[in-house]
Design a protein around this motif. Structure first.
Motif, PDB file in Angstrom:
ATOM      1  N   GLN A 126      10.480   1.187   6.569  1.00 47.36           N
ATOM      2  CA  GLN A 126      11.093   0.690   5.452  1.00 47.36           C
ATOM      3  C   GLN A 126      10.234   1.027   4.254  1.00 47.36           C
ATOM      4  N   ALA A 127       8.923   0.980   4.174  1.00 50.56           N
ATOM      5  CA  ALA A 127       8.123   1.290   2.953  1.00 50.56           C
ATOM      6  C   ALA A 127       8.309   2.890   2.889  1.00 50.56           C
ATOM      7  N   LYS A 128       8.193   3.627   3.730  1.00 46.87           N
ATOM      8  CA  LYS A 128       8.343   5.106   3.514  1.00 46.87           C
ATOM      9  C   LYS A 128       9.793   5.526   2.914  1.00 46.87           C
ATOM     10  N   THR A 129      10.875   4.842   3.661  1.00 47.66           N
ATOM     11  CA  THR A 129      12.112   5.043   2.965  1.00 47.66           C
ATOM     12  C   THR A 129      12.151   4.699   1.607  1.00 47.66           C
ATOM     13  N   ALA A 130      11.577   3.666   0.998  1.00 51.96           N
ATOM     14  CA  ALA A 130      11.555   3.051  -0.126  1.00 51.96           C
ATOM     15  C   ALA A 130      10.854   4.191  -1.020  1.00 51.96           C
ATOM     16  N   LEU A 131       9.774   4.648  -0.467  1.00 51.89           N
ATOM     17  CA  LEU A 131       9.078   5.786  -1.392  1.00 51.89           C
ATOM     18  C   LEU A 131       9.752   6.879  -1.370  1.00 51.89           C
ATOM     19  N   GLY A 138       6.362  20.993   6.129  1.00 51.00           N
ATOM     20  CA  GLY A 138       5.986  22.544   5.862  1.00 51.00           C
ATOM     21  C   GLY A 138       6.221  22.938   4.452  1.00 51.00           C
ATOM     22  N   GLN A 139       6.883  23.996   4.308  1.00 49.45           N
ATOM     23  CA  GLN A 139       7.209  24.745   3.039  1.00 49.45           C
ATOM     24  C   GLN A 139       8.578  24.845   3.032  1.00 49.45           C
ATOM     25  N   ARG A 140       9.355  23.924   3.747  1.00 51.96           N
ATOM     26  CA  ARG A 140      10.904  23.729   3.834  1.00 51.96           C
ATOM     27  C   ARG A 140      11.272  22.564   3.371  1.00 51.96           C
ATOM     28  N   PRO A 141      12.366  22.535   2.495  1.00 57.78           N
ATOM     29  CA  PRO A 141      12.862  21.318   2.168  1.00 57.78           C
ATOM     30  C   PRO A 141      13.856  20.846   3.187  1.00 57.78           C
ATOM     31  N   VAL A 142      13.993  19.463   3.858  1.00 56.42           N
ATOM     32  CA  VAL A 142      14.832  19.040   4.625  1.00 56.42           C
ATOM     33  C   VAL A 142      15.307  17.837   4.214  1.00 56.42           C
ATOM     34  N   ARG A 143      16.537  17.383   4.850  1.00 54.72           N
ATOM     35  CA  ARG A 143      17.088  16.326   4.597  1.00 54.72           C
ATOM     36  C   ARG A 143      16.642  14.858   5.269  1.00 54.72           C
ATOM     37  N   THR A 144      16.652  13.868   4.433  1.00 52.15           N
ATOM     38  CA  THR A 144      16.124  12.492   5.090  1.00 52.15           C
ATOM     39  C   THR A 144      17.143  11.800   5.475  1.00 52.15           C
ATOM     40  N   VAL A 145      17.057  10.335   5.866  1.00 50.63           N
ATOM     41  CA  VAL A 145      17.902   9.678   6.325  1.00 50.63           C
ATOM     42  C   VAL A 145      19.101   9.192   5.251  1.00 50.63           C
ATOM     43  N   PRO A 146      20.368   9.286   5.497  1.00 47.29           N
ATOM     44  CA  PRO A 146      21.457   9.009   4.675  1.00 47.29           C
ATOM     45  C   PRO A 146      21.204   8.007   3.851  1.00 47.29           C
ATOM     46  N   VAL A 147      20.738   6.976   4.002  1.00 47.57           N
ATOM     47  CA  VAL A 147      20.506   5.668   3.122  1.00 47.57           C
ATOM     48  C   VAL A 147      19.694   5.865   1.998  1.00 47.57           C
ATOM     49  N   SER A 148      18.787   7.146   2.158  1.00 46.41           N
ATOM     50  CA  SER A 148      17.797   7.242   1.145  1.00 46.41           C
ATOM     51  C   SER A 148      18.288   8.005  -0.063  1.00 46.41           C
ATOM     52  N   TYR A 149      19.746   8.525   0.110  1.00 47.52           N
ATOM     53  CA  TYR A 149      20.526   9.147  -0.919  1.00 47.52           C
ATOM     54  C   TYR A 149      21.498   8.208  -1.588  1.00 47.52           C
ATOM     55  N   VAL A 153       0.782  -1.085   0.019  1.00 49.54           N
ATOM     56  CA  VAL A 153       0.150   0.100  -0.072  1.00 49.54           C
ATOM     57  C   VAL A 153       0.852   1.098   0.072  1.00 49.54           C
ATOM     58  N   ASN A 154       2.016   1.193   0.850  1.00 50.00           N
ATOM     59  CA  ASN A 154       2.596   2.604   0.923  1.00 50.00           C
ATOM     60  C   ASN A 154       3.628   2.709   0.024  1.00 50.00           C
ATOM     61  N   TYR A 155       4.093   1.621  -0.702  1.00 48.54           N
ATOM     62  CA  TYR A 155       5.214   1.837  -1.732  1.00 48.54           C
ATOM     63  C   TYR A 155       5.116   1.346  -3.090  1.00 48.54           C
ATOM     64  N   LEU A 156       4.547  -0.138  -3.176  1.00 51.67           N
ATOM     65  CA  LEU A 156       4.437  -0.588  -4.510  1.00 51.67           C
ATOM     66  C   LEU A 156       3.177  -0.108  -5.183  1.00 51.67           C
ATOM     67  N   ALA A 157       2.249   0.402  -4.316  1.00 55.11           N
ATOM     68  CA  ALA A 157       0.896   1.072  -5.222  1.00 55.11           C
ATOM     69  C   ALA A 157       1.300   2.562  -5.872  1.00 55.11           C
ATOM     70  N   PRO A 158       1.983   3.346  -5.128  1.00 59.11           N
ATOM     71  CA  PRO A 158       2.567   4.574  -5.850  1.00 59.11           C
ATOM     72  C   PRO A 158       3.512   4.250  -6.848  1.00 59.11           C
ATOM     73  N   PHE A 159       4.423   3.324  -6.699  1.00 57.47           N
ATOM     74  CA  PHE A 159       5.202   3.009  -7.617  1.00 57.47           C
ATOM     75  C   PHE A 159       4.672   2.602  -8.978  1.00 57.47           C
ATOM     76  N   GLN A 197      11.245   7.087   9.459  1.00 53.88           N
ATOM     77  CA  GLN A 197      12.422   6.572   8.183  1.00 53.88           C
ATOM     78  C   GLN A 197      13.277   5.406   8.720  1.00 53.88           C
ATOM     79  N   ALA A 198      13.666   4.711   7.991  1.00 55.32           N
ATOM     80  CA  ALA A 198      14.643   3.391   8.284  1.00 55.32           C
ATOM     81  C   ALA A 198      16.072   3.960   8.190  1.00 55.32           C
ATOM     82  N   LYS A 199      16.811   3.352   8.940  1.00 54.17           N
ATOM     83  CA  LYS A 199      18.206   3.628   9.031  1.00 54.17           C
ATOM     84  C   LYS A 199      18.980   2.822   7.745  1.00 54.17           C
ATOM     85  N   GLN A 200      18.386   1.620   7.795  1.00 52.40           N
ATOM     86  CA  GLN A 200      18.810   0.775   6.559  1.00 52.40           C
ATOM     87  C   GLN A 200      17.776   0.283   5.821  1.00 52.40           C
TER      88      GLN A 200
END
Length: 216
Positions: free
Chosen positions: A105-110, A186-197, A48-54, A80-83
């Motif tokens: 895990q699913a939201k990090t994949a997204l 909000g209206q501000r871009p922020v960084r996510t967990v390192p693995v997401s990059y 639901v959280n990842y494969l559907a939007p993909f 978010q997941a660290k790995q």
């Protein structure tokens, strides 16, 4: 949104009905306390959280390109997941199942899908961004707490209207019409967990997701 067949039917209806799509907001989500499998055999949180939007995003990409300035908006989370455990994503170990763990895990994949697509798609054609909507009070979210706490939840949590604000900003604001590959609080871009990059892991996840969803 947990059924690939239903998602394909939805995409077909959208393509038949509209010549183009200006905005796609992927907002379907869920957390499950016990392990469940989707109709297609995938762990339900991932489905639901990842494969559907993909899948839906890829089925509607041509319609978004036809807009000339399409916007894809993925509703992610601060959870978010660290790995990213790529091999374990499709099924998950029932004996060690954690609803919030697989949700992370699913939201990090997204998020990784967001960043990967942003690099693949020209920003003048289609932009791809993600966001955290906040902690929102709804009847569904209230079910996760004991009944005596629920009235207090409504006082301290945001309303659905407040939760929609960042999605609406990304969908309509001229300020972000050519901005892509960001995650907003909000209206501000922020960084996510390192693995997401991790570009190599993004590519592996992308290739595997094409297989999981039947696009390859």
């Amino acid at each position: 949104m947990s059924s690939f067949a239903a998602i394909r039917q939805l995409a077909e209806q959208a393509v038949e009905r509209y010549e183009r799509l200006d905005v796609l907001i992927n907002n379907a989500g869920g957390v499950f306390s016990q392990q469940q499998l989707s109709q297609d055999g995938y762990e339900m949180t991932l489905a639901v959280n990842y494969l559907a939007p993909f899948l839906l995003t890829h089925l509607l990409l041509d319609s978004l390109r036809a807009s000339g300035a399409g916007r894809i908006i993925n509703v992610a989370s601060r959870m978010q997941a660290k790995q990213l455990q790529l091999e374990a994503l499709p099924k998950q170990d029932a004996g060690r199942y954690s609803g919030m763990g697989v949700y992370r895990q699913a939201k990090t994949a997204l998020l990784m899908m967001t960043y990967h697509l942003a690099n693949r798609l020209p920003e003048h054609e289609v932009t791809v961004n993600a966001l955290h909507p906040g902690v929102i009070y709804t009847p569904q979210s209230a079910k996760s707490a004991p009944s005596f706490i629920r009235p207090l939840m409504k006082l301290v949590m945001q309303s659905p209207e407040q939760g929609a604000a960042t999605s609406l900003y990304l969908a309509t604001s001229p300020e972000v019409s050519q901005v892509t590959g960001n995650y907003y609080v909000g209206q501000r871009p922020v960084r996510t967990v390192p693995v997401s990059y991790d570009a190599a892991l993004q590519q592996q996840l992308y290739e595997q997701s094409l297989v999981w969803t039947g696009l390859r």
